[in-house]
Design an enzyme around this catalytic site. Structure first.
Site, short mmCIF file in Angstrom:
data_model
loop_
_atom_site.label_atom_id
_atom_site.label_comp_id
_atom_site.label_asym_id
_atom_site.label_seq_id
_atom_site.Cartn_x
_atom_site.Cartn_y
_atom_site.Cartn_z
N TRP A 47 23.87 27.53 -0.73
CA TRP A 47 23.19 26.76 -1.77
C TRP A 47 21.92 26.08 -1.24
CZ3 TRP A 47 23.09 25.29 -6.81
CH2 TRP A 47 22.41 24.11 -7.10
N ASN A 49 18.83 23.16 -2.84
CA ASN A 49 18.04 22.51 -3.88
C ASN A 49 16.78 21.92 -3.27
OD1 ASN A 49 20.58 20.72 -3.43
ND2 ASN A 49 19.31 19.23 -4.46
N ASP A 50 16.48 20.68 -3.46
CA ASP A 50 15.14 20.11 -3.21
C ASP A 50 14.50 20.47 -1.86
OD1 ASP A 50 16.46 18.75 -5.20
OD2 ASP A 50 16.26 16.79 -4.28
N GLN A 66 17.53 20.73 0.88
CA GLN A 66 18.91 20.38 0.55
C GLN A 66 19.73 21.67 0.61
OE1 GLN A 66 20.31 16.90 -0.87
NE2 GLN A 66 19.08 17.03 0.97
N PHE A 106 21.12 13.47 1.88
CA PHE A 106 20.38 13.71 0.64
C PHE A 106 18.88 13.82 0.94
CE2 PHE A 106 22.98 12.43 -3.37
CZ PHE A 106 23.95 13.38 -3.06
N SER A 107 18.11 13.95 -0.14
CA SER A 107 16.68 14.24 0.01
C SER A 107 15.90 13.15 0.71
CB SER A 107 16.07 14.51 -1.36
OG SER A 107 16.48 15.77 -1.79
N ARG A 180 17.63 6.34 -3.84
CA ARG A 180 17.52 7.49 -2.92
C ARG A 180 16.13 8.14 -2.87
NH1 ARG A 180 21.09 9.31 -7.06
NH2 ARG A 180 20.13 10.83 -8.46
N GLU A 235 14.08 10.48 -9.65
CA GLU A 235 14.41 11.04 -8.34
C GLU A 235 13.13 11.51 -7.63
OE1 GLU A 235 18.82 12.88 -9.02
OE2 GLU A 235 17.23 14.21 -9.66
C1 FRU Z 1 17.36 15.92 -6.88
C2 FRU Z 1 18.57 15.30 -6.21
C3 FRU Z 1 18.14 14.10 -5.36
C4 FRU Z 1 19.24 14.02 -4.33
C5 FRU Z 1 19.56 15.48 -4.09
C6 FRU Z 1 21.00 15.74 -3.79
O1 FRU Z 1 17.54 17.24 -7.23
O2 FRU Z 1 19.53 14.91 -7.17
O3 FRU Z 1 17.97 12.90 -6.09
O4 FRU Z 1 18.84 13.39 -3.17
O5 FRU Z 1 19.19 16.17 -5.27
O6 FRU Z 1 21.20 17.06 -3.39
#
Ligand code: FRU
Length: 495
Positions: A47, A49-50, A66, A106-107, A180, A235
């Site tokens: 997986w 993400n950011d 992420q 986290f990010s 965050r 975010e």
């Molecule tokens: C944004 C988010 C951030 C967080 C991260 C967690 O997509 O929700 O706010 O740090 O993803 O994976």
């Protein structure tokens, strides 16, 4: 589609066989795996993400992200790591940060602490410092609100290996559930001294903190709980200095929001204004979006770019939380957008943010197919189209051998991408949709970047951008364009 308006030119393509893959085969043979993009970054497996910690150092663009390596759905977050010397070819490196007893990683961001203000390196070998959020998942399941805290880690070998700071966290949660995504940059104060500024997403607003050393942080300002879009949690912010076209200094504050974007779900809004002594003062109350498509989220910019590059470089996550966990890739989940260069432009006295494709993307061009080559058609799954538009109108359709079609247009002041018939969509009821954005000024030219599972549309070099992921059941084979597109070029892009 209004077929009366335009005669369509049809380009036939070489057939590139759709490479159906077996999820069990080893990763090396997955290069031609179904939906695996050619020039967009994807994790080898698991997986993503950011984008996190975008930093340039000694010729390398670092991309942390992420990452949950053990599954293709979101889980305990790590920081994955890749580097590139040209922004289009990425080398995956070992995971940079693993979750630990303080929580998931986290990010956040990374900076090069050139003067060793943190003391975590030496004057001869200053550290790269990552600033991230610890998310304590166990505590999050209790009635506590203090489960997200800011922490740092440092690397003395150009990001290859990392040590967490032994007195983490460096910024404690005062009791707010969503606290965050620290984005840190360095500013020079009027007296010539330098300060680190942290821009932090705090539920429905932004907090600004200042620090001399990346370790001790003081709150200096807050912005936004009564301004901007508030359909969801704020975010992944970013605070950026720019020059306007007339040479004025302005600041742009990027704020991702989920849900509540213009196409539902996730999107990134931005504010233009002034920033002084921790106070961000917007020029107006207009709501603006960096990208009007459904699939550009949590994007942030590079730190430490050499001044001679004279640009602000942005990368976003090419997905949307509505369906990110369900998209039909098997071994990995999601890709980043192409890198984009941000700048301000002026339309009838209103400042807006433009996202142009990074100049390095032209290096991907392999062969040009002009209009005369119309019978050669689409060269592969990875191609670029450029064209000039006449009369503020255009229409383009892509189709394949398995009956899918994808439409891109500007008509009656609306730019649209219609992915309703563009392939697999049954994994989520909201995926199949037409997305439109108002563009009141004239569309003069377009650039379209296509890869195995995405389309990125840049009108007027990024004055309006739409990013959309798509899952065609076989590669796009034909393209048909309206007659009023001039100087049409199709480029095969390198793998
Ligand atoms: C944004 C988010 C951030 C967080 C991260 C967690 O997509 O929700 O706010 O740090 O993803 O994976």
């Amino acid at each position: 589609m209004n077929l009366n308006n335009s005669v369509f030119l049809v380009f036939f393509a070489m057939v590139i066989a759709s490479c159906q893959s077996d999820p069990e085969v080893n990763f090396e043979s997955q290069v031609t795996e179904e939906y695996r993009p050619a020039y967009h970054f994807t994790p080898e497996s698991g997986w993503m993400n950011d984008p996190n910690g975008l930093t340039y150092l000694n010729g390398e663009y670092h991309l942390f992200y992420q990452h949950y390596p053990d599954s293709t759905v979101w889980g305990p977050m790590h920081w994955g790591h890749a580097v590139s010397t040209d922004l289009v070819n990425w080398e995956d490196l070992p995971i940079a940060l693993y979750p630990d007893s303080l929580g998931y990683i986290f990010s956040g961001s990374a900076v090069y602490d050139a003067e060793n203000s943190s003391g975590l390196g030496t004057a001869e070998n200053p550290p790269m410092v990552a600033i991230f959020t610890y998310h304590n998942a166990e505590e999050a399941n209790t009635s506590s609100y203090t489960f997200q805290n800011q922490a740092i880690a440092f690397s003395l070998d150009k990001g290859r290996t990392w040590d967490k700071y032994d007195k983490n966290p460096v910024l404690q949660n005062p009791g707010i559930r969503d606290f965050r995504d620290p984005k840190v940059s360095q500013i020079t104060n009027p007296d010539g001294t330098k300060s680190w500024i942290m821009t932090l997403a705090v539920l429905d607003h932004i907090n600004f903190y200042s620090s001399p050393d990346l370790i001790n942080w003081s709150l200096i300002g807050e912005f936004g709980n009564t301004i901007g879009a508030h359909g969801g949690v704020w975010e992944c912010p970013d605070l950026l200095p720019f020059k306007t076209p007339s040479g004025e200094n302005k600041w742009v504050l990027l704020v991702s929001i989920n849900p509540g974007g213009p196409q539902n779900g996730s999107a990134t809004q931005y504010f233009i204004g002034d920033f002084e002594d921790g106070q961000f003062t917007p020029d107006d109350t207009m709501i603006r979006w960096i990208d009007y498509g459904p699939d550009n989220y949590a994007g942030v910019t590079y730190s430490n770019l050499p001044t001679e590059q004279n640009r602000t470089l942005f990368i976003g996550w090419m997905s949307n939380w509505i369906y990110a966990n369900q998209v039909p890739t098997k071994v990995w989940r999601s890709a980043m957008t192409v890198p984009r260069e941000l700048s301000l432009f002026d339309i009838d006295g209103t400042l807006l943010l433009k996202s142009a494709p990074a100049k390095e993307l032209t290096d991907l061009r392999e062969k040009e197919y002009g209009v005369k080559d119309r019978n050669s058609g689409l060269p592969s799954e990875a191609f670029e189209i450029t064209a000039e538009t006449k009369s503020d109108f255009f229409k383009i359709s892509f189709s394949n051998e398995t009956g899918d079609s994808l439409f891109v247009s500007k008509e009656n002041g609306l730019v649209s991408i219609d992915r309703r018939g563009a392939g697999e969509s049954n994994f989520n009821k909201d995926f199949s949709a037409i997305h439109s954005a108002p563009m009141s000024w004239e569309a003069k030219d377009i650039r379209i970047f296509m890869d195995a599972a995405s389309i990125e549309l840049f009108v007027n070099d990024g004055e309006l951008v739409m990013t959309s992921i798509v899952f065609p059941s076989s590669p796009w084979k034909n393209v048909a364009v309206s007659e009023n597109l001039n100087s049409l070029k199709i480029y095969n892009l390198k793998k």
